[in-house]
Enzyme design. Structure first.
Site, PDB file in Angstrom:
ATOM      1  N   GLY A 227     -40.268  20.174  35.193  1.00  0.00           N
ATOM      2  CA  GLY A 227     -39.480  21.381  35.474  1.00  0.00           C
ATOM      3  C   GLY A 227     -38.160  21.119  36.167  1.00  0.00           C
ATOM      4  O   GLY A 227     -37.282  21.979  36.168  1.00  0.00           O
ATOM      5  N   GLY A 228     -38.020  19.945  36.804  1.00  0.00           N
ATOM      6  CA  GLY A 228     -36.730  19.546  37.374  1.00  0.00           C
ATOM      7  C   GLY A 228     -36.275  20.431  38.522  1.00  0.00           C
ATOM      8  O   GLY A 228     -37.076  21.097  39.189  1.00  0.00           O
TER       9      GLY A 228
ATOM     10  N   CYS B 172     -34.614  23.253  38.724  1.00  0.00           N
ATOM     11  CA  CYS B 172     -34.829  24.701  38.654  1.00  0.00           C
ATOM     12  C   CYS B 172     -36.203  25.085  39.194  1.00  0.00           C
ATOM     13  O   CYS B 172     -36.320  25.939  40.068  1.00  0.00           O
ATOM     14  CB  CYS B 172     -34.674  25.164  37.202  1.00  0.00           C
ATOM     15  SG  CYS B 172     -35.133  26.867  36.958  1.00  0.00           S
TER      16      CYS B 172
ATOM     17  N   GLY C 139     -20.007  26.393  52.492  1.00  0.00           N
ATOM     18  CA  GLY C 139     -19.893  26.659  51.053  1.00  0.00           C
ATOM     19  C   GLY C 139     -20.481  28.018  50.708  1.00  0.00           C
ATOM     20  O   GLY C 139     -21.594  28.336  51.131  1.00  0.00           O
TER      21      GLY C 139
ATOM     22  N   ARG D 241     -23.040  20.095  43.625  1.00  0.00           N
ATOM     23  CA  ARG D 241     -23.979  19.071  43.196  1.00  0.00           C
ATOM     24  C   ARG D 241     -23.277  18.083  42.271  1.00  0.00           C
ATOM     25  O   ARG D 241     -22.383  18.459  41.528  1.00  0.00           O
ATOM     26  CB  ARG D 241     -25.161  19.726  42.458  1.00  0.00           C
ATOM     27  CG  ARG D 241     -25.956  20.658  43.357  1.00  0.00           C
ATOM     28  CD  ARG D 241     -26.990  21.438  42.606  1.00  0.00           C
ATOM     29  NE  ARG D 241     -28.032  20.615  42.016  1.00  0.00           N
ATOM     30  CZ  ARG D 241     -29.098  20.156  42.667  1.00  0.00           C
ATOM     31  NH1 ARG D 241     -29.277  20.443  43.938  1.00  0.00           N
ATOM     32  NH2 ARG D 241     -30.000  19.419  42.045  1.00  0.00           N
TER      33      ARG D 241
ATOM     34  N   HIS E  52     -31.182  57.857  31.497  1.00  0.00           N
ATOM     35  CA  HIS E  52     -31.012  58.507  32.793  1.00  0.00           C
ATOM     36  C   HIS E  52     -32.370  58.793  33.402  1.00  0.00           C
ATOM     37  O   HIS E  52     -33.270  59.240  32.676  1.00  0.00           O
ATOM     38  CB  HIS E  52     -30.243  59.816  32.608  1.00  0.00           C
ATOM     39  CG  HIS E  52     -30.118  60.602  33.874  1.00  0.00           C
ATOM     40  ND1 HIS E  52     -29.227  60.251  34.881  1.00  0.00           N
ATOM     41  CD2 HIS E  52     -30.773  61.711  34.319  1.00  0.00           C
ATOM     42  CE1 HIS E  52     -29.337  61.122  35.875  1.00  0.00           C
ATOM     43  NE2 HIS E  52     -30.261  62.012  35.565  1.00  0.00           N
TER      44      HIS E  52
HETATM   45  C1  LIG Z   1     -30.956  25.888  45.307  1.00  0.00           C
HETATM   46  C2  LIG Z   1     -30.633  26.038  43.845  1.00  0.00           C
HETATM   47  C3  LIG Z   1     -30.771  27.261  43.235  1.00  0.00           C
HETATM   48  C4  LIG Z   1     -30.468  27.396  41.885  1.00  0.00           C
HETATM   49  N1  LIG Z   1     -30.618  28.621  41.326  1.00  0.00           N
HETATM   50  C5  LIG Z   1     -30.322  28.788  40.020  1.00  0.00           C
HETATM   51  C6  LIG Z   1     -30.501  30.047  39.401  1.00  0.00           C
HETATM   52  O1  LIG Z   1     -30.928  31.008  40.025  1.00  0.00           O
HETATM   53  N2  LIG Z   1     -30.196  30.164  38.085  1.00  0.00           N
HETATM   54  C7  LIG Z   1     -29.709  29.109  37.365  1.00  0.00           C
HETATM   55  O2  LIG Z   1     -29.422  29.273  36.195  1.00  0.00           O
HETATM   56  N3  LIG Z   1     -29.534  27.895  37.935  1.00  0.00           N
HETATM   57  C8  LIG Z   1     -29.838  27.713  39.232  1.00  0.00           C
HETATM   58  N4  LIG Z   1     -29.701  26.475  39.800  1.00  0.00           N
HETATM   59  C9  LIG Z   1     -29.183  25.379  38.976  1.00  0.00           C
HETATM   60  C10 LIG Z   1     -30.277  24.816  38.049  1.00  0.00           C
HETATM   61  O3  LIG Z   1     -31.388  24.457  38.817  1.00  0.00           O
HETATM   62  C11 LIG Z   1     -29.728  23.623  37.291  1.00  0.00           C
HETATM   63  O4  LIG Z   1     -28.546  23.985  36.621  1.00  0.00           O
HETATM   64  C12 LIG Z   1     -30.737  23.123  36.250  1.00  0.00           C
HETATM   65  O5  LIG Z   1     -31.939  22.769  36.877  1.00  0.00           O
HETATM   66  C13 LIG Z   1     -30.164  21.924  35.492  1.00  0.00           C
HETATM   67  O6  LIG Z   1     -31.128  21.448  34.602  1.00  0.00           O
HETATM   68  P1  LIG Z   1     -31.062  19.953  34.016  1.00  0.00           P
HETATM   69  O7  LIG Z   1     -32.179  19.883  33.035  1.00  0.00           O
HETATM   70  O8  LIG Z   1     -29.700  19.640  33.584  1.00  0.00           O
HETATM   71  O9  LIG Z   1     -31.352  19.003  35.254  1.00  0.00           O
HETATM   72  P2  LIG Z   1     -32.482  18.971  36.373  1.00  0.00           P
HETATM   73  O10 LIG Z   1     -33.204  20.251  36.465  1.00  0.00           O
HETATM   74  O11 LIG Z   1     -31.832  18.447  37.591  1.00  0.00           O
HETATM   75  O12 LIG Z   1     -33.554  17.926  35.806  1.00  0.00           O
HETATM   76  C14 LIG Z   1     -33.292  16.574  35.716  1.00  0.00           C
HETATM   77  C15 LIG Z   1     -34.617  15.842  35.741  1.00  0.00           C
HETATM   78  O13 LIG Z   1     -34.379  14.484  35.372  1.00  0.00           O
HETATM   79  C16 LIG Z   1     -35.192  13.646  36.158  1.00  0.00           C
HETATM   80  N5  LIG Z   1     -34.556  12.333  36.167  1.00  0.00           N
HETATM   81  C17 LIG Z   1     -33.307  12.015  36.602  1.00  0.00           C
HETATM   82  N6  LIG Z   1     -33.017  10.733  36.337  1.00  0.00           N
HETATM   83  C18 LIG Z   1     -34.127  10.217  35.730  1.00  0.00           C
HETATM   84  C19 LIG Z   1     -34.445   8.942  35.210  1.00  0.00           C
HETATM   85  N7  LIG Z   1     -33.559   7.924  35.226  1.00  0.00           N
HETATM   86  N8  LIG Z   1     -35.678   8.768  34.678  1.00  0.00           N
HETATM   87  C20 LIG Z   1     -36.584   9.783  34.626  1.00  0.00           C
HETATM   88  N9  LIG Z   1     -36.318  11.001  35.097  1.00  0.00           N
HETATM   89  C21 LIG Z   1     -35.100  11.227  35.632  1.00  0.00           C
HETATM   90  C22 LIG Z   1     -35.217  14.330  37.511  1.00  0.00           C
HETATM   91  O14 LIG Z   1     -36.345  13.920  38.255  1.00  0.00           O
HETATM   92  C23 LIG Z   1     -35.264  15.806  37.111  1.00  0.00           C
HETATM   93  O15 LIG Z   1     -36.572  16.283  37.021  1.00  0.00           O
HETATM   94  C24 LIG Z   1     -30.020  26.292  41.142  1.00  0.00           C
HETATM   95  C25 LIG Z   1     -29.896  25.040  41.742  1.00  0.00           C
HETATM   96  C26 LIG Z   1     -30.206  24.907  43.084  1.00  0.00           C
HETATM   97  C27 LIG Z   1     -30.087  23.566  43.717  1.00  0.00           C
END
Ligand SMILES: Cc1cc2nc3c(=O)[nH]c(=O)nc-3n(C[C@H](O)[C@H](O)[C@H](O)COP(=O)(O)OP(=O)(O)OC[C@H]3O[C@@H](n4cnc5c(N)ncnc54)[C@H](O)[C@@H]3O)c2cc1C
Length: 471
Positions: free
Chosen positions: A40-41, A43, A181, A273, A450
């Site tokens: 799930g990363g 998010c 920020g 970030r 409404h």
């Molecule tokens: C506090 C906070 C609140 C947020 N709220 C919102 C919101 O309300 N709505 C919204 O749209 N966005 C929100 N975001 C932003 C959103 O979480 C990100 O834009 C989104 O998660 C990006 O997804 P991604 O798949 O690009 O990366 P990520 O979700 O960062 O996933 C990357 C994954 O890759 C894995 N990884 C990295 N390198 C390696 C490697 N070499 N080998 C194996 N695994 C690896 C990591 O462990 C991670 O699980 C928020 C962010 C934060 C910090």
């Protein structure tokens, strides 16, 4: 022994896991390499889900604090928040959702390979977790996401000077909190901890809160934050932050040039970030980078054939790429479909909704008034306040408005910006309006039920034609 897949995705965030599911739906054999112990990363584990869960707790507390307005009698005592229970509920939600992704992986026959991935030559990915294994892939999708970053003047110690990763887990409500920020992350935590009882100061370098939003939205948020007792310091630079055993001292430079020293229990650094590429071997593999981000074209192809990249880790080289969960997911879907040979179209980034779940909420899509003018449009504006609506009065939600930015020449809706109740839901109508190149007249002729908050969208359209019915 090496294992072969059609597609290997690196990272199981909202970009990676959605790309994997879509590729599997289209008949590809798929593996996802993820080093965390849950899928799930950002998010699901540190971002959207835990913060919005905390905001729901803050909202519940707000309703209870205002019980007398609702004719609800509470036995004596002041309503208070129990952080142990708050975290237990939030963690249960996160746990349930991450397990949900694991279930979807099983359902779609996606192999999760736990470990840290590195590009190891054309069509090869090495995975480290205790030992090393090599995966072979016809296509590789990098979705390694982002992590919090600070500014040169401030060192994060994860105790007193923290990031959102720690702010979602604070065991106690800090008496005082400085937030550096005022993007989405900053203002959401300001809302959470102010409602929980912290003295909150928010410091923003630019001269207004939520600088990416329309100026009218920034002004309304500042007004509301000040009413809630949040100290707002805009146009102010944090020059230094020092951790002490009992707290933190922040040296700030406001626009009047006088140095201001603020002491607090905690400083939350919410200054953005940066991409996660350390140890990935992207540069060694010949992938073109820009400011640390992976450079891609409009269909997410890197400079190396057979390697795509999506989500927070990328740049398209055309201004700021939005770091949002729904953006990464759509990029994942487009990438999977392209890999599977389907005809795909690039995303129009002007149509990406931005939702900020602070109190009051913000929902926006398209051009702000300022940006529309910069692009040379003859701009026409229509604004309607939520407080005039019957639904707003019933809900006790009187703050905020919907603002429509339109082109006078063709009557096209260019942007919709809202702050106030349910704005993060109401924006969906505006996103569709922009996607379908809707005119203001078409929004006027769209019947809004409404009594609903959505009437503010219809009324703002009427207002853009100088004819709001209820104002
Ligand atoms: C506090 C906070 C609140 C947020 N709220 C919102 C919101 O309300 N709505 C919204 O749209 N966005 C929100 N975001 C932003 C959103 O979480 C990100 O834009 C989104 O998660 C990006 O997804 P991604 O798949 O690009 O990366 P990520 O979700 O960062 O996933 C990357 C994954 O890759 C894995 N990884 C990295 N390198 C390696 C490697 N070499 N080998 C194996 N695994 C690896 C990591 O462990 C991670 O699980 C928020 C962010 C934060 C910090």
């Amino acid at each position: 022994m090496s294992k072969s897949f059609d597609v290997v995705v690196i990272g199981a965030g909202t970009g990676g896991y959605v790309a994997a599911i879509r590729a599997s739906q289209l008949g590809k054999t798929v593996a996802v390499v993820e080093r965390q112990s849950a899928l799930g990363g950002t998010c699901l584990i540190w971002g959207c889900i835990p913060t919005k869960a905390l905001l729901e707790h803050a909202h519940a507390l707000k309703v209870i604090q205002q019980a007398s307005e609702w004719g609800v009698t509470i036995p004596s005592g002041t309503p208070a928040i129990n952080m142990t229970q708050v975290h237990a509920r939030k963690d249960k939600i996160v746990d349930g959702l991450t397990k949900g992704i694991a279930f979807l992986f099983k359902k779609n026959k996606i192999t999760w390979i736990k470990g840290t991935a590195r590009l190891a030559g054309p069509g090869k990915v090495e995975v480290f977790e205790g030992d090393t294994q090599t995966l072979e892939a016809k296509e590789i999708v990098i979705a390694t996401g982002s992590s919090p970053r600070s500014v040169a003047a401030v060192t994060i110690d994860h105790r007193r000077i923290i990031t959102s990763d720690e702010a979602i887990h604070l065991k106690e409500v800090p008496k005082s909190l400085v937030i550096m920020g005022s993007g989405a992350v900053g203002v959401e935590f300001a809302s959470i901890y102010r409602r929980f009882g912290s003295e909150v100061t928010i410091i923003e370098l630019v001269n207004r809160l939520v600088p990416v939003e329309d100026e009218a939205v920034s002004t309304e948020l500042e007004k509301s934050f000040k009413k809630q007792g949040i100290t707002v310091l805009t146009g102010t630079k944090v020059a230094k932050a020092t951790s002490t055993p009992s707290g933190v001292t922040v040296e700030a430079h406001p626009p009047d040039g006088k140095t201001q020293t603020i002491s607090a229990d905690v400083l939350l650094v919410a200054t953005g970030r940066g991409p996660v590429t350390t140890g990935l071997g992207a540069e060694e593999a010949g992938i073109k980078m820009e400011r640390g981000y992976i450079k891609v074209d409009e269909l997410y192809r890197t400079s190396v054939p057979g390697v795509s990249a999506i989500g927070d880790v990328i740049t398209l080289g055309t201004g700021v790429h939005p770091q949002l969960a729904h953006v990464s997911s759509m990029e994942g879907i487009i990438t999977a479909e392209r890999i599977a040979g389907k005809a795909v179209q690039p995303i129009n980034y002007d149509h990406v909704p931005g939702c900020t779940y602070c109190d009051p909420e913000i929902g926006s899509v398209g051009l702000t008034e300022a940006r529309a003018s910069e692009r040379g449009y003859d701009v026409r504006i229509g604004t309607f306040p939520f407080g005039v609506l019957g639904r707003g009065r019933m809900a006790g939600e009187l703050e905020g408005f919907v603002k429509i930015v339109a082109d006078r020449k063709y009557d096209e809706v260019l942007g919709v910006h809202m702050i106030g109740p349910r704005s993060t839901e109401l924006v969906a109508e505006a996103v569709l309006a922009l996607r379908l190149e809707c005119t203001v007249e078409e929004l006027i002729k769209t019947i809004h039920a409404h009594p609903t908050f959505s009437e503010a969208v219809g009324e703002a359209a009427h207002a853009a034609h100088g004819a709001a019915i209820h104002m």
